[in-house]
Design a protein around this motif. Structure first.
Motif, PDB file in Angstrom:
ATOM      1  N   ASP A   4       0.726  -1.087   0.490  1.00 15.66           N
ATOM      2  CA  ASP A   4      -0.055   0.224  -0.112  1.00 15.66           C
ATOM      3  C   ASP A   4       1.212   1.418  -0.066  1.00 15.66           C
ATOM      4  OD1 ASP A   4      -2.344  -1.360   0.080  1.00 15.66           O
ATOM      5  OD2 ASP A   4      -2.254  -1.184   2.064  1.00 15.66           O
ATOM      6  N   ASN A   5       1.837   1.629   0.897  1.00 15.28           N
ATOM      7  CA  ASN A   5       2.698   2.155   0.756  1.00 15.28           C
ATOM      8  C   ASN A   5       3.643   2.534  -0.395  1.00 15.28           C
ATOM      9  OD1 ASN A   5       2.199   2.868   3.749  1.00 15.28           O
ATOM     10  ND2 ASN A   5       3.525   2.241   4.315  1.00 15.28           N
ATOM     11  N   LEU A   6       3.948   1.866  -1.127  1.00 15.52           N
ATOM     12  CA  LEU A   6       4.216   1.774  -2.158  1.00 15.52           C
ATOM     13  C   LEU A   6       4.046   1.995  -3.200  1.00 15.52           C
ATOM     14  CD1 LEU A   6       7.425   1.172  -3.583  1.00 15.52           C
ATOM     15  CD2 LEU A   6       6.628  -1.510  -3.627  1.00 15.52           C
ATOM     16  N   ASP A   7       2.839   1.804  -3.343  1.00 11.13           N
ATOM     17  CA  ASP A   7       1.739   2.037  -4.532  1.00 11.13           C
ATOM     18  C   ASP A   7       1.338   3.542  -4.083  1.00 11.13           C
ATOM     19  OD1 ASP A   7       1.848  -0.537  -5.393  1.00 11.13           O
ATOM     20  OD2 ASP A   7      -0.051  -1.590  -4.744  1.00 11.13           O
ATOM     21  N   GLU A   8       1.417   3.939  -2.901  1.00  9.10           N
ATOM     22  CA  GLU A   8       1.044   5.574  -2.487  1.00  9.10           C
ATOM     23  C   GLU A   8       2.318   5.580  -3.189  1.00  9.10           C
ATOM     24  OE1 GLU A   8      -0.078   8.573   1.065  1.00  9.10           O
ATOM     25  OE2 GLU A   8      -0.358   6.058   1.635  1.00  9.10           O
ATOM     26  N   ILE A  14       7.348  11.456  -2.943  1.00  4.79           N
ATOM     27  CA  ILE A  14       7.267  11.269  -1.618  1.00  4.79           C
ATOM     28  C   ILE A  14       7.478  12.831  -1.422  1.00  4.79           C
ATOM     29  CG2 ILE A  14       9.374  11.251   0.435  1.00  4.79           C
ATOM     30  CD1 ILE A  14       9.979   8.520  -1.350  1.00  4.79           C
ATOM     31  N   THR A  15       6.806  13.578  -0.096  1.00  2.00           N
ATOM     32  CA  THR A  15       6.754  14.711   0.197  1.00  2.00           C
ATOM     33  C   THR A  15       8.847  15.279   1.216  1.00  2.00           C
ATOM     34  OG1 THR A  15       5.456  14.768  -0.372  1.00  2.00           O
ATOM     35  CG2 THR A  15       5.911  16.492   1.177  1.00  2.00           C
ATOM     36  N   PHE A  16       9.115  15.600   1.489  1.00  2.00           N
ATOM     37  CA  PHE A  16      10.395  15.609   2.476  1.00  2.00           C
ATOM     38  C   PHE A  16      10.292  17.498   2.906  1.00  2.00           C
ATOM     39  CE2 PHE A  16      12.437  13.081  -0.335  1.00  2.00           C
ATOM     40  CZ  PHE A  16      12.779  12.523  -0.112  1.00  2.00           C
ATOM     41  N   ARG A  17       9.113  17.372   4.160  1.00  2.00           N
ATOM     42  CA  ARG A  17       9.519  18.910   5.041  1.00  2.00           C
ATOM     43  C   ARG A  17      10.467  18.872   6.095  1.00  2.00           C
ATOM     44  NH1 ARG A  17       3.580  16.472   5.180  1.00  2.00           N
ATOM     45  NH2 ARG A  17       4.542  14.302   5.651  1.00  2.00           N
ATOM     46  N   GLY A  18      10.738  20.064   5.972  1.00  2.00           N
ATOM     47  CA  GLY A  18      12.191  20.567   6.778  1.00  2.00           C
ATOM     48  C   GLY A  18      11.546  20.636   8.174  1.00  2.00           C
TER      49      GLY A  18
END
Length: 65
Positions: A4-8, A14-18
């Protein structure tokens, strides 16, 4: 990773947040360095290499005055 995570991730990326704003780092987390201290930058602590670097910085600062 689950499928599920891989499909998402494949669909949305991937969002990288500070780091969260407003939370100062504790004193223990900070890296202690001598590089910014005035005595080391000016060579006053006795290091020949630091004195030479300070002379080079001083000459560069005064070059076009």
């Amino acid at each position: 990773m689950t499928s599920d995570n891989l499909d998402e991730v494949m669909l949305n990326g991937i969002t990288f947040r500070g780091a969260p704003k407003g939370q100062p780092r504790s004193e223990q987390e900070r890296v202690k360095t001598k590089a910014r201290k005035k005595a080391y930058a000016t060579g006053a602590h006795g290091s020949g290499a630091a004195k030479k670097k300070a002379d080079i910085r001083r000459a560069r600062a005064n070059r076009h005055k």
